[in-house]
Design an enzyme around this catalytic site. Sequence first.
Site, PDB file in Angstrom:
ATOM      1  N   GLY A  50       4.818   3.869  -9.134  1.00  0.00           N
ATOM      2  CA  GLY A  50       5.402   2.540  -9.335  1.00  0.00           C
ATOM      3  C   GLY A  50       4.326   1.476  -9.171  1.00  0.00           C
ATOM      4  CG  HIS A  51       2.604   0.777  -5.270  1.00  0.00           C
ATOM      5  ND1 HIS A  51       2.972   1.870  -4.515  1.00  0.00           N
ATOM      6  CD2 HIS A  51       3.114  -0.309  -4.637  1.00  0.00           C
ATOM      7  CE1 HIS A  51       3.673   1.459  -3.471  1.00  0.00           C
ATOM      8  NE2 HIS A  51       3.790   0.148  -3.517  1.00  0.00           N
ATOM      9  N   GLY A 103       0.792  -1.221   0.000  1.00  0.00           N
ATOM     10  CA  GLY A 103       0.000   0.000   0.000  1.00  0.00           C
ATOM     11  C   GLY A 103       0.827   1.275   0.000  1.00  0.00           C
ATOM     12  CD  GLN A 133       9.217  -8.347  -3.308  1.00  0.00           C
ATOM     13  OE1 GLN A 133       9.261  -8.216  -2.109  1.00  0.00           O
ATOM     14  NE2 GLN A 133       8.471  -7.569  -4.069  1.00  0.00           N
ATOM     15  NE  ARG A 151      10.811   0.651   4.439  1.00  0.00           N
ATOM     16  CZ  ARG A 151      10.577  -0.614   4.042  1.00  0.00           C
ATOM     17  NH1 ARG A 151      10.789  -0.962   2.797  1.00  0.00           N
ATOM     18  NH2 ARG A 151      10.142  -1.507   4.897  1.00  0.00           N
ATOM     19  CD  GLN A 179      13.341  -6.577 -12.773  1.00  0.00           C
ATOM     20  OE1 GLN A 179      14.121  -6.622 -11.824  1.00  0.00           O
ATOM     21  NE2 GLN A 179      13.130  -7.615 -13.543  1.00  0.00           N
ATOM     22  CG  ASP A 189      11.175  -4.169  -4.068  1.00  0.00           C
ATOM     23  OD1 ASP A 189      11.714  -3.894  -2.999  1.00  0.00           O
ATOM     24  OD2 ASP A 189      10.247  -3.492  -4.549  1.00  0.00           O
ATOM     25  CB  VAL A 236       7.808   4.067 -11.847  1.00  0.00           C
ATOM     26  CG1 VAL A 236       7.291   5.475 -12.072  1.00  0.00           C
ATOM     27  CG2 VAL A 236       7.081   3.079 -12.754  1.00  0.00           C
TER      28      VAL A 236
END
Length: 281
Positions: free
Chosen positions: A36-37, A31, A153, A187, A148, A150, A176
Amino acid sequence: MKIIETVSEIRKAVSEARKAGKKVGFVPTMGYFHNGHLSLIRRAKAENEFVVVSIFVNPIQFGVGEDYETYPRDLEQDSKLAEIAGANVIFHPSVQEMYPQGYKTYVEVEGITLRLCGASRPGHFRGVTTIVEKLFNIVKPDQAYFGQKDAQQVAVIQQMVRDLNMDIEIVPCAIVREADGLAMSSRNIYLNEGERKAALVLSQSLFQAEAMIRNGERDVKWLKEIITGTIKVEPKASVDYVEIVDALTLEVSEIIQGKILIALSVKFGKTRLIDNIRLEV
Ligand code: AMP
């Protein structure tokens, strides 16, 4: 767009979409949405008729002393943005719903989880793979979208999906960035004005290394020194790691060849930021 909080209801919503012949795309998140999200949600919508976005700040992927409690949350704003981007449903379970009392099962990918962020955040990827495996079992998507940003991940999830024969296509999506180059991150909100300016050394050092490689530089040690040196010019920056690795295996690269990933993690005050670039030589 519905916000669903229970496993049984999200299962029902997805199974109805499937019965209607819809392909299901899934975007797992914690969230506090930025572009990016939203780029992941838009891509999921372009490639699937039904898009599930999960919002869950997963306690078991945070270490002791990390920012689980203070991690930014804004469900109201997130649901507006997700709807505009094309989400059909948000899955927003409670911690109790995902880890009820007596919970005992964890998923662990070996090897590649020990390097890079895994070295600085022991147990982090075990938390990530456990929640992603649970969410995959609940949503059963055709395709799942990961940034990407992360990069480790993505590699860890791809390894898990391969190893456990999961019938889900993992779709990695480009990083992004803000107009000045800083990779978008929930963050970034923690940064004060000085730290925000200082954080530009991350993308600058990566782009500088990329240009050097394009101009023929092949010495891994030298490139790492240049990147670290560029970051250290900024007194507010404290380097956690700078690594040049094989983009698929995340093994340390001896030479610049094939698909490589330059990844770094740097702290500004209490805020740990990551960034990376992938390139093919
Ligand atoms: P998070 O909410 O931070 O767990 O991120 C959810 C998803 O969004 C993950 O797959 C991230 O890699 C992805 N993501 C986060 N920031 C970016 C970004 N700047 N560009 C592309 N994807 C991102």
